[in-house]
Design a protein around this motif. Structure first.
Motif, PDB file in Angstrom:
ATOM      1  N   CYS A  88     -32.288  51.130 -29.237  1.00  0.00           N
ATOM      2  CA  CYS A  88     -32.870  52.324 -29.856  1.00  0.00           C
ATOM      3  C   CYS A  88     -34.268  51.997 -30.375  1.00  0.00           C
ATOM      4  O   CYS A  88     -34.436  51.033 -31.131  1.00  0.00           O
ATOM      5  CB  CYS A  88     -31.973  52.814 -30.990  1.00  0.00           C
ATOM      6  SG  CYS A  88     -32.337  54.482 -31.587  1.00  0.00           S
ATOM      7  N   ALA A 210     -25.797  55.763 -33.002  1.00  0.00           N
ATOM      8  CA  ALA A 210     -26.981  55.236 -32.316  1.00  0.00           C
ATOM      9  C   ALA A 210     -26.581  54.219 -31.258  1.00  0.00           C
ATOM     10  O   ALA A 210     -27.153  54.179 -30.155  1.00  0.00           O
ATOM     11  CB  ALA A 210     -27.933  54.616 -33.329  1.00  0.00           C
ATOM     12  N   PHE A 226     -32.180  59.063 -35.284  1.00  0.00           N
ATOM     13  CA  PHE A 226     -31.220  58.500 -36.233  1.00  0.00           C
ATOM     14  C   PHE A 226     -32.020  57.970 -37.421  1.00  0.00           C
ATOM     15  O   PHE A 226     -32.830  57.048 -37.264  1.00  0.00           O
ATOM     16  CB  PHE A 226     -30.418  57.386 -35.573  1.00  0.00           C
ATOM     17  CG  PHE A 226     -29.723  57.831 -34.306  1.00  0.00           C
ATOM     18  CD1 PHE A 226     -28.470  58.413 -34.340  1.00  0.00           C
ATOM     19  CD2 PHE A 226     -30.340  57.680 -33.064  1.00  0.00           C
ATOM     20  CE1 PHE A 226     -27.836  58.836 -33.184  1.00  0.00           C
ATOM     21  CE2 PHE A 226     -29.727  58.096 -31.899  1.00  0.00           C
ATOM     22  CZ  PHE A 226     -28.462  58.682 -31.956  1.00  0.00           C
TER      23      PHE A 226
END
Length: 419
Positions: A88, A210, A226
């Motif tokens: 991420c 996530a 997130f």
């Protein structure tokens, strides 16, 4: 059934679903008969109780993570490292925290921010629905009997405030990168414990989502951010700073023609704040020393539920209510153990700065209007907010909240998974 839950008859709910915008209406569409054919069910099936608990334990290693301290900064570094390991793309949000001016002696107590701290003022709700027990914030380090935790939580922030940071990471949408849902929790706590429930339980939930939605082969049509806010406990300062910095940048392509949107247009904001403890109202009973105490039962009640809340007097109340009912529909279809209830009192958590700008909801263990702040959780802001305090039944309530949000967001953002 809880007194303040806003429960609609099936016919009304059906009519409401028809009125949803396209993204929300998708969340109530029928799914395939078998889980193997349902991409949402496959994603939700990747949530795991032990992994959720382990993430909470990881956060608890930093104590109560009080803002402005070294333990808070180390926790932010750890969160960012975990998010990066999931693939991420992370970003630090930087802002200056300026503490509020001291209240003059004898002046009225203001409505509390960030969860109703400071006693009865600002708690709202009613005394008609059960016994109330006193609440407050533990400020005494010696109330923590664990010497290790006392030492870990000893540092206190500079009363003058100063620069602060918080971390977000973003899953970029494949076909609508200019539109975004924000899935959030706050990572700071207080009370000289481990802030396991308030709010490692919400932070771990967001981190688990996530992890799953950034796994190889998973795509989403719309973007998802997130966010792990800082400074919630001082008055929602981290979330407020994000809104102030980013609200006017929504949907602006940068560089122009690049197809990149540093701040996609907000479609919805979903906050998670205390996910695990729904033992019921305080009751009077005799403890082991023969003393009468007023506290909730020691076991998670069988009728525990996930509370999905919107703010009825916000400018986005209509859209927020529709978003809340979409989440309740997701809970009915994909949560394994605990149901969800919708209520109109979302106040005093990090969704509040967003609620007049975008449909906003919060997920919680108890109702804001008449349970939180009324003694339904005796560990709230106390040295007993420890991982060891909670049972698997408590952790399972948090996992069911994760199932609810993952299912709803997967449908709203158009998630797909390559088999």
């Amino acid at each position: 059934m809880k007194p303040s839950a806003l429960l609609l008859p099936c016919a009304v709910f059906a009519a409401l679903a028809l009125a949803l915008p396209a993204a929300l209406a998708q969340s109530t569409a029928p799914v395939s008969a078998t889980a193997a054919q349902d991409p949402v069910a496959r994603l939700v099936g990747q949530l795991d109780l032990e992994r959720y608990k382990e993430t909470i334990r990881g956060l608890a290693r930093f104590g109560d993570r009080k803002q402005g301290t070294e333990r808070n900064r180390k926790a932010i570094d750890w969160i960012e490292a975990q998010l990066k390991s999931y693939g991420c793309a992370t970003e630090r949000i930087r802002y200056d925290y300026v503490p509020p001016a001291p209240r003059p002696p004898g002046s009225p107590r203001p409505a509390a921010a960030g969860g109703g701290r400071g006693g009865p003022a600002g708690q709202g709700g009613s005394t008609l629905f059960g016994t109330r027990a006193p609440t407050g914030v533990n400020q005494d380090p010696m109330a923590q009997p664990d010497e290790r935790l006392r030492a870990l939580n000893a540092e206190q922030p500079d009363p003058k405030g100063g620069p602060r940071e918080e971390v977000v990471c973003t899953k970029v949408g494949s076909s609508r990168p200019d539109e975004m849902y924000i899935v959030a929790a706050h990572m700071d706590g207080l009370g000289f414990g481990e802030a396991a429930n308030d709010d490692a339980s919400g932070t771990a939930l967001v981190m688990e989502l996530a992890r799953i939605l950034n796994a190889p082969g998973v795509t989403t049509e719309r973007s998802i951010r997130f966010a792990l806010w800082n400074n919630e406990e001082t008055g929602l300062n981290g979330a407020s700073a994000y809104v102030a910095q980013r609200k006017d940048l929504q949907g602006i392509e940068s560089p122009k023609g690049s197809g990149r949107y540093p701040e996609p247009r907000w479609l919805g904001m979903i906050q998670h704040d205390m996910m695990m403890f729904d033992h019921g109202m305080p009751v009077a009973r005799t403890d082991a020393n023969g003393k009468t105490v007023t506290a909730p039962p020691p076991e998670q009640r069988r009728e525990a539920d996930v509370n999905i809340e919107f703010q009825a007097n916000s400018r986005q109340a209509e859209g927020s209510q529709k978003l809340a009912w979409a989440f309740r529909a997701a809970n009915e279809q994909y949560a394994t153990d605990y149901p969800a209830a919708v209520g109109p009192h979302m106040t005093n958590t990090d969704s509040t700065p967003f609620m007049d700008l975008v449909p906003s909801i919060s997920l919680r263990e108890n109702e804001r209007g008449q349970q939180i702040g009324a003694g339904w959780n005796p560990h709230w802001h106390q040295p007993t907010d420890l991982v060891s305090t909670f049972s698997d039944k408590d952790f399972l309530l948090g996992l069911n909240a994760a199932q609810t949000t993952l299912a709803a967001i997967a449908r709203l953002a158009g998630a797909q998974e390559k088999k």
